[in-house]
Design a protein around this motif. Sequence first.
Motif, mmCIF file in Angstrom:
data_model
loop_
_atom_site.group_PDB
_atom_site.id
_atom_site.type_symbol
_atom_site.label_atom_id
_atom_site.label_comp_id
_atom_site.label_asym_id
_atom_site.label_seq_id
_atom_site.Cartn_x
_atom_site.Cartn_y
_atom_site.Cartn_z
ATOM 1 N N ARG A 130 45.452 -13.062 79.783
ATOM 2 C CA ARG A 130 45.480 -12.469 81.127
ATOM 3 C C ARG A 130 46.913 -12.128 81.538
ATOM 4 O O ARG A 130 47.159 -11.055 82.106
ATOM 5 C CB ARG A 130 44.846 -13.428 82.138
ATOM 6 C CG ARG A 130 44.930 -12.905 83.570
ATOM 7 C CD ARG A 130 44.031 -13.638 84.515
ATOM 8 N NE ARG A 130 44.241 -13.194 85.886
ATOM 9 C CZ ARG A 130 43.428 -13.448 86.908
ATOM 10 N NH1 ARG A 130 42.326 -14.160 86.695
ATOM 11 N NH2 ARG A 130 43.693 -13.008 88.113
ATOM 12 N N THR A 131 47.849 -13.024 81.240
ATOM 13 C CA THR A 131 49.251 -12.742 81.555
ATOM 14 C C THR A 131 49.737 -11.503 80.814
ATOM 15 O O THR A 131 50.416 -10.643 81.382
ATOM 16 C CB THR A 131 50.126 -13.950 81.197
ATOM 17 O OG1 THR A 131 49.737 -15.073 82.000
ATOM 18 C CG2 THR A 131 51.594 -13.659 81.433
ATOM 19 N N ASP A 159 48.238 -8.420 82.470
ATOM 20 C CA ASP A 159 48.881 -8.144 83.758
ATOM 21 C C ASP A 159 50.284 -7.578 83.568
ATOM 22 O O ASP A 159 50.682 -6.619 84.248
ATOM 23 C CB ASP A 159 48.950 -9.427 84.593
ATOM 24 C CG ASP A 159 47.624 -9.795 85.233
ATOM 25 O OD1 ASP A 159 46.751 -8.906 85.339
ATOM 26 O OD2 ASP A 159 47.450 -10.970 85.614
ATOM 27 N N GLU A 160 51.043 -8.179 82.658
ATOM 28 C CA GLU A 160 52.417 -7.721 82.448
ATOM 29 C C GLU A 160 52.437 -6.315 81.851
ATOM 30 O O GLU A 160 53.283 -5.492 82.215
ATOM 31 C CB GLU A 160 53.160 -8.707 81.541
ATOM 32 C CG GLU A 160 53.468 -10.035 82.227
ATOM 33 C CD GLU A 160 54.182 -11.017 81.318
ATOM 34 O OE1 GLU A 160 54.256 -10.767 80.086
ATOM 35 O OE2 GLU A 160 54.680 -12.046 81.828
ATOM 36 N N ALA A 194 51.588 -3.886 84.603
ATOM 37 C CA ALA A 194 52.676 -3.836 85.586
ATOM 38 C C ALA A 194 53.872 -3.047 85.065
ATOM 39 O O ALA A 194 54.516 -2.309 85.826
ATOM 40 C CB ALA A 194 53.108 -5.259 85.952
ATOM 41 N N THR A 208 40.215 -4.907 88.215
ATOM 42 C CA THR A 208 40.214 -5.908 89.285
ATOM 43 C C THR A 208 39.686 -7.219 88.718
ATOM 44 O O THR A 208 38.545 -7.282 88.241
ATOM 45 C CB THR A 208 39.323 -5.474 90.463
ATOM 46 O OG1 THR A 208 39.799 -4.232 90.984
ATOM 47 C CG2 THR A 208 39.328 -6.527 91.563
ATOM 48 N N TRP A 209 40.533 -8.246 88.741
ATOM 49 C CA TRP A 209 40.096 -9.541 88.216
ATOM 50 C C TRP A 209 39.056 -10.167 89.134
ATOM 51 O O TRP A 209 39.156 -10.066 90.364
ATOM 52 C CB TRP A 209 41.273 -10.500 88.069
ATOM 53 C CG TRP A 209 42.242 -10.118 86.990
ATOM 54 C CD1 TRP A 209 43.492 -9.586 87.146
ATOM 55 C CD2 TRP A 209 42.029 -10.226 85.577
ATOM 56 N NE1 TRP A 209 44.068 -9.358 85.930
ATOM 57 C CE2 TRP A 209 43.195 -9.740 84.941
ATOM 58 C CE3 TRP A 209 40.970 -10.676 84.786
ATOM 59 C CZ2 TRP A 209 43.348 -9.704 83.550
ATOM 60 C CZ3 TRP A 209 41.109 -10.640 83.406
ATOM 61 C CH2 TRP A 209 42.276 -10.161 82.796
ATOM 62 N N PHE A 213 36.578 -9.187 84.718
ATOM 63 C CA PHE A 213 37.156 -8.135 85.551
ATOM 64 C C PHE A 213 36.156 -7.000 85.695
ATOM 65 O O PHE A 213 35.233 -6.835 84.886
ATOM 66 C CB PHE A 213 38.482 -7.624 84.969
ATOM 67 C CG PHE A 213 38.396 -7.053 83.579
ATOM 68 C CD1 PHE A 213 38.066 -5.727 83.349
ATOM 69 C CD2 PHE A 213 38.672 -7.862 82.486
ATOM 70 C CE1 PHE A 213 37.996 -5.212 82.070
ATOM 71 C CE2 PHE A 213 38.615 -7.360 81.184
ATOM 72 C CZ PHE A 213 38.279 -6.030 80.979
#
Length: 527
Positions: free
Chosen positions: A292-293, A296-297, A300, A468-469, A479
């Motif tokens: 998940r990290t 997201d990274e 982003a 969207t989580w 998600f």
Amino acid sequence: MGQPRHAQKEWWRSAVIYQVYVRSFADGDGDGTGDLAGVRSKLPYLAELGVDALWFSPWYLSPMKDGGYDVADYRAIDPSFGTLAEAEKLIAEARELGIRTIVDIVPNHVSDRHPWFRAALAGGPERELFHVRPGRGAHGERPPNDWTSQFGGPAWTQLPDGDWYLHLFAPEQPDLNWAHPAVRQEHEDILRFWFERGVAGVRIDSAALPAKDPALPDFVEGRDPHPYVDRDELHDIYRSWRTIADEYDGVFVGEVWLPDSERFARYLRPDELHTAFNFAFMTCPWDADRLRTSIDETLAEHAPVGAPATWVLCNHDVTRTVTRYGRTDTGFDFTTKAFGTPTDLALGTRRARAAALLSLALPGAFYIYQGEELGLPEADIPRDRIEDPMHFRSGGTDPGRDGCRVPLPWSSREPYAGFGSREEPWLPLPEDWASYAVDRQAQNPGSMLGLYRMAITIRPVFGDEPLTWLTAPSGVLAFSRAKGAVCVVNLADTPTDLPPHTQLLLASGPLTPDGRLPQDTAVWLRA
């Protein structure tokens, strides 16, 4: 002419792209080496799989000291693969089926058989096109600096006249001097050459390496800027390339290995590369929080420059997903590769199926390395058959990358699993390879091939909307995206309840008898 599936101008933002390693894809003439005739014969298979584009690892004239990444002539196809006329036919025939073509360019270096380097060896002015320097020491007996090769050992080799030349990879791959205008002009001409022949895009190998500090200083840990990685001069090069690509509606994808997300994103500014490979996700362990990290990274770091993410589980350099996910250490690092690492293939296969659904549900483009859709494991190559220079430069401790480059199995009933019927393939196929053959899997909707075909078909339900989580138990990723499409992946130790939904669209494996999602399983739902 057929229209590509993603007919919109920016088709590459959500495409499924299939990597073809020609030498191991399909052998059309039976000589043991994959070729363009073999690829052309399998275009219907690729169309049925549903891919939008093919990325070809280098198919150019090459001594094959590094699997074709040592290019001797960008305007000629290696005779073992075919001819330039065949390549042009392949590009056109694929396009008729709605499949675009992406070629591979290796700007950091050429082959030591390249005409430029041969002229440089003869003492010609072409030496200025490379990094040739006198050595250090009283008699020039030591390399000009302390740089090391990506394949191990020093990054310098001494010439007969005493000077040294730089090679960040194998000695047969001398680095080009990108400060010389002739190097820039030649590569711009190469881009035009292939765009004129109908390719839709270019993959840029080792895209953060070509520019070097002209002083060629010793490497000092932590010193900024790095003497040969991610130098600012690169961006001017790629901006000039982008103007060429824009003339042809061409697309770039960069191989950019960088830990700094802000520096990484610079390559994706609107006037530079369109996309870059996402290696953080590819090398991430099978762990819910870390995945998940990574997701997201990735999203982003792409958002500020408006570039789409790319998702990939494996390529021609990386231990195959089924094998990697079956090991205790499920991440990937070149420095940890070793002979005899145990793996649980049943576990790895279950996780690889779930990872395929996870990756295909994420916003952006997805790359499939040939054979991943068959669930191929990493093959054990007898030491006397290994060809990868990474193995030899390590002194024989690194197993190299040949284990993920073994020829594909097409038919369970033919010699060499249908790869080629006359000569033994250039790398040996494992004894059980026929069990993974396309003809066997094509008849089974529950096979890995069946899963990939169905997932690619259904994938448009996720649309182009952001992720969207959703609230989920620890160890579970969930998600939603457009039109109520939901992806749930269970990496926890116990089964989990599915969120409310109206339809189960696809599952990587069976649910429990009471309808829960088991460990290492993924589903696509309509909420």
